[in-house]
Every structure is written in C-alpha cells, then in structure tokens.
Enzyme design. Structure first.
Site, PDB file in Angstrom:
ATOM      1  N   PRO A   1      -0.602   0.811  -5.287  1.00  0.00           N
ATOM      2  CA  PRO A   1      -0.553   1.815  -4.020  1.00  0.00           C
ATOM      3  C   PRO A   1       0.917   2.211  -4.373  1.00  0.00           C
ATOM      4  O   PRO A   1       1.446   1.990  -4.712  1.00  0.00           O
ATOM      5  CB  PRO A   1      -0.214   0.227  -2.387  1.00  0.00           C
ATOM      6  CG  PRO A   1       0.210  -0.467  -3.972  1.00  0.00           C
ATOM      7  CD  PRO A   1      -0.805  -0.447  -5.090  1.00  0.00           C
ATOM      8  N   LEU A   2       1.323   3.729  -4.005  1.00  0.00           N
ATOM      9  CA  LEU A   2       2.433   4.494  -4.273  1.00  0.00           C
ATOM     10  C   LEU A   2       2.624   5.260  -3.207  1.00  0.00           C
ATOM     11  O   LEU A   2       1.637   6.288  -2.591  1.00  0.00           O
ATOM     12  CB  LEU A   2       1.759   5.650  -5.737  1.00  0.00           C
ATOM     13  CG  LEU A   2       2.187   4.943  -6.654  1.00  0.00           C
ATOM     14  CD1 LEU A   2       1.297   5.886  -8.118  1.00  0.00           C
ATOM     15  CD2 LEU A   2       3.138   4.406  -7.311  1.00  0.00           C
TER      16      LEU A   2
ATOM     17  N   CYS B   1       8.976  -4.237  -2.182  1.00  0.00           N
ATOM     18  CA  CYS B   1       8.940  -2.810  -2.543  1.00  0.00           C
ATOM     19  C   CYS B   1      10.926  -2.697  -1.920  1.00  0.00           C
ATOM     20  O   CYS B   1      11.101  -3.747  -1.516  1.00  0.00           O
ATOM     21  CB  CYS B   1       9.080  -2.660  -1.043  1.00  0.00           C
ATOM     22  SG  CYS B   1       9.629  -0.410  -0.793  1.00  0.00           S
TER      23      CYS B   1
HETATM   24  C1  FMN Z   1       7.496   6.753  -5.823  1.00  0.00           C
HETATM   25  C2  FMN Z   1       6.699   4.992  -6.043  1.00  0.00           C
HETATM   26  C3  FMN Z   1       6.114   4.987  -4.617  1.00  0.00           C
HETATM   27  C4  FMN Z   1       6.004   3.544  -4.971  1.00  0.00           C
HETATM   28  N1  FMN Z   1       5.469   2.417  -3.585  1.00  0.00           N
HETATM   29  C5  FMN Z   1       4.455   1.189  -3.687  1.00  0.00           C
HETATM   30  C6  FMN Z   1       4.229   1.590  -2.132  1.00  0.00           C
HETATM   31  O1  FMN Z   1       3.498   1.383  -1.355  1.00  0.00           O
HETATM   32  N2  FMN Z   1       3.505  -0.380  -2.546  1.00  0.00           N
HETATM   33  C7  FMN Z   1       3.448  -1.244  -3.484  1.00  0.00           C
HETATM   34  O2  FMN Z   1       3.383  -2.253  -3.247  1.00  0.00           O
HETATM   35  N3  FMN Z   1       4.123  -0.535  -4.538  1.00  0.00           N
HETATM   36  C8  FMN Z   1       4.861   0.775  -5.077  1.00  0.00           C
HETATM   37  N4  FMN Z   1       5.513   1.100  -5.817  1.00  0.00           N
HETATM   38  C9  FMN Z   1       5.694   0.533  -6.390  1.00  0.00           C
HETATM   39  C10 FMN Z   1       4.466   0.327  -8.256  1.00  0.00           C
HETATM   40  O3  FMN Z   1       3.221   0.609  -7.173  1.00  0.00           O
HETATM   41  C11 FMN Z   1       4.696  -0.095  -8.638  1.00  0.00           C
HETATM   42  O4  FMN Z   1       4.145  -1.508  -8.797  1.00  0.00           O
HETATM   43  C12 FMN Z   1       5.834   0.096  -9.936  1.00  0.00           C
HETATM   44  O5  FMN Z   1       6.019   1.309 -10.108  1.00  0.00           O
HETATM   45  C13 FMN Z   1       6.021  -0.091 -11.505  1.00  0.00           C
HETATM   46  O6  FMN Z   1       4.534  -0.012 -12.060  1.00  0.00           O
HETATM   47  P1  FMN Z   1       5.379   1.039 -13.283  1.00  0.00           P
HETATM   48  O7  FMN Z   1       6.258   0.583 -14.371  1.00  0.00           O
HETATM   49  O8  FMN Z   1       3.693   0.981 -14.049  1.00  0.00           O
HETATM   50  O9  FMN Z   1       5.937   2.024 -12.223  1.00  0.00           O
HETATM   51  C14 FMN Z   1       6.395   2.776  -6.029  1.00  0.00           C
HETATM   52  C15 FMN Z   1       6.499   3.106  -6.870  1.00  0.00           C
HETATM   53  C16 FMN Z   1       6.541   4.487  -7.008  1.00  0.00           C
HETATM   54  C17 FMN Z   1       7.448   5.090  -8.749  1.00  0.00           C
END
Ligand code: FMN
Length: 336
Positions: free
Chosen positions: A27-28, A111
């Site tokens: 989720p992002l 979060c």
């Molecule tokens: C722009 C953005 C939005 C995110 N939104 C959510 C979200 O809505 N829910 C969630 O559980 N994590 C959210 N995250 C965290 C990511 O899902 C993930 O856990 C985190 O980026 C670590 O993984 P990575 O190092 O591969 O980016 C968000 C991260 C980013 C950068």
C-alpha cells in the site's frame, strides 16, 4: 537456494485465502489507486495488491464509501488497508471493506507520519500493544476474511519490540504479518534491517512477508534467502516502475528473467498512467500525475529536463505532447 525455490513455487496460504504469487505490491498512500494497481497487475496478475490506507474514523463519519476504498470488479486478489486506534471503528470499517470486495483486511501499524501517530494510529500502535491487540481481536471477530498486520521493527533503536509485538499480533488472531525492516524513527532512511524479519519468522507460525529495500529481482532473492520469509513486498521500487512486482514474480516462478524494460516502453507506460489518471480523476489526476511522471523520467538522455517539465504540466494535451516527443526520441536511440 533449492529449498527456497521449492517453497516459493507453492501457493501461499493466508488462512482461507490461497495466493499463487508470493510477491506483493505494498500500500502506498497517494500512489496505489485503482489506476496504478491496474498497471502493476498487468505484469503481476496473481499478486496481492493493497489500497492506499483508509481512515476508519473517516469511514465512520462519511455516509459514502471513500474513493480510496474503491476496487475494480476484476481486481483479485486485493486487500483494503485500514488505520485507526479505535477497535469499534476498525471493525465497522472492516465490514464495509468486505462489502467492497476485499479478500483480506490489512491493518496499518507502521505509518510514521506525525498526523497519524499523534492520534494513536500507524506505528504508534507499536508502543500500545494492548490497543493493537484489541483492534485485531475486534476485527477478527467481526469479519470472516483473514486479517493481516503491516508494521515496523520498533519505534526507535532503543525500542525494537517487534519480536514481542509479532507474537502478540499472532495471539490476537492476525493471519499474516508484513514487516518493514525499519524503525519508526528511521522513516524511510538507512538500510532495512532484514535480520529482524528473520527473527520474527523463527517465532511465529503465520506467514511473514518481508518489506524494505526490495528494489530489484536480486534484492528480492537476497532478502528471501536471508529472512526465510514467505514472500516479499515491493514499495518505493515500484514508483515510476510498475514492472517490478511482475519481474520478481516471473523470476520466482520460472527461474528466468523478463526482458529489460526499455526507456521508450517505460515512457509509454507513463503515458498510459497519465491518461488513465485523467480519465479517473479529471484535473486532480493531472496534478497527481506530475509526481508519477517525474518518477518515470529516469535512465535516458534528457530525462532530467523532461522530469522538470512534467513536474509542472497543467493539461492533458501538454502532457501527451511532451511524452510523445520523448518516446520518439528514445525509440530512435534504441534502434541505433
Ligand atoms: C509515498 C509512500 C506512501 C506510503 N503509504 C503507505 C500506506 O498507505 N500504508 C502502508 O502500510 N505503508 C505505506 N508506505 C510504506 C511502504 O509500504 C513500505 O513499507 C516502505 O516504503 C518500505 O519499503 P521500501 O524500502 O521498499 O520503500 C508508504 C511509503 C511511501 C514512500
């Protein structure tokens, strides 16, 4: 690698739900709307995707279902992610998520944003495990689809509490855990500490999905080997690159790599993303597409100039003109 391959070629069971792919799109917030998920799914049809996180309080007060929760009829498997600190609101929201067609309910306990943690949601639940447990128990009692939790390894380096916390989530009835290997204090900085994910995997019997720094097929394999996790979840690696989940999944299923995406193919995807955002959200979609298009502009000559221009676009015509021109230039250099 042999044992790993054997495990990864079998379906993943989240209680009653069976997944054919062990690669997840995270989720992002502000990114994983229906338009983005459709692009990811084209290359990863069997992967689990998540909506952006949705506030249970907002769902409680709104008469209508928030747009963030919208799922297309053909989206499967799909999970709706909820956040809040009130078990009753979460249970109510979860019921609505089931009615929308969610295959699982995911609870955000990771979060780091102040606006969320100050109200007791997201990663602040790591510091209130009793409330976190009460939320999981209430949601599990209310819906009959699997309830999963996505969290971090702890609040900060002094409070890496994930081992105790993971056990508590499992005891409360969570059917899967996704662990982002950073603390809340780290935000998105520093390396994801996969060693903690490996430790969680040793002490719980529900599936554990590893998250953090999965930016390539090689990173995914390394992470799966180091953590023994049941799957991996891609996040920032998919920004401007909706091919990643599919690339990893393809490798895990076949042992071979998909052809490298050329800059013109990537820009064609950007153009489709842009036009679909316009169709789905109108002018808001154009404004939102500025960041997406900037992420796509990488790895070809003239990328930084284009990035600068797309980050200011105002109209559909302007965006399409810029992208068409860039695609043509890239194609020419790819042929030569
Ligand atoms: C722009 C953005 C939005 C995110 N939104 C959510 C979200 O809505 N829910 C969630 O559980 N994590 C959210 N995250 C965290 C990511 O899902 C993930 O856990 C985190 O980026 C670590 O993984 P990575 O190092 O591969 O980016 C968000 C991260 C980013 C950068």
């Amino acid at each position: 690698m042999f044992q790993l391959k054997e495990k990864l070629s079998t379906p993943l069971k989240i209680a009653s739900v069976e997944l054919k792919s062990r690669v997840f799109q995270s989720p992002l917030s502000g990114v994983t709307d229906l338009v983005f998920r459709r692009l990811v799914r084209r290359y990863a049809p069997q992967s689990m995707m998540y909506t952006e996180m949705v506030s249970a309080t907002e769902i409680h007060h709104l008469k209508a279902i928030p747009r963030l929760m919208e799922i297309a009829p053909d989206e499967d498997p799909i999970s709706i992610q909820l956040f809040d600190c009130r078990p009753d609101f979460m249970a109510e929201a979860a019921e609505k998520a089931v009615a929308e067609g969610a295959k699982t309910i995911d609870i955000n306990m990771g979060c780091p944003v102040n606006k969320i943690t100050k109200k007791g949601g997201g990663s602040s639940l790591l510091r209130q495990p009793e409330i976190a447990q009460a939320i999981v128990k209430e949601v599990v009692k209310t819906v009959d689809i699997p309830v999963t939790v996505k969290t971090r390894i702890g609040w900060d380096d002094q409070e890496i509490t994930i081992l105790d916390f993971a056990k508590k989530m499992e005891d409360a009835g969570a059917q899967m855990l996704t662990i982002h290997g950073r603390t809340r204090a780290q935000g998105y900085n520093g390396k994801a500490r996969w060693e903690w994910i490996a430790k969680v995997k040793e002490i719980v019997s529900i599936p554990v999905i590893a998250n953090g720094d999965i930016f390539s097929v090689d990173a995914a394999i390394k992470c799966l080997e180091e953590t023994n996790a049941d799957g991996v979840m891609c996040s920032r690696g998919t920004l401007g690159y909706p091919f990643l989940v599919g690339e990893i999944d393809y490798f895990l299923q076949t042992g071979t790599r998909r052809a490298i995406v050329t800059p013109s193919q990537r820009l064609e995807c950007a153009k489709e993303h842009f036009n679909n955002l316009w169709e789905y959200k109108g002018i808001k979609g154009i404004y939102q597409s500025r960041k997406h298009l900037s992420w796509y502009c990488k790895g070809f000559s003239g990328a930084s100039e284009l990035r600068d221009r797309v980050s200011r676009i105002e109209t559909l015509e302007e965006g399409n003109q810029l992208l068409d021109h860039a695609i043509e230039l890239c194609r020419k250099t790819e042929i030569n």
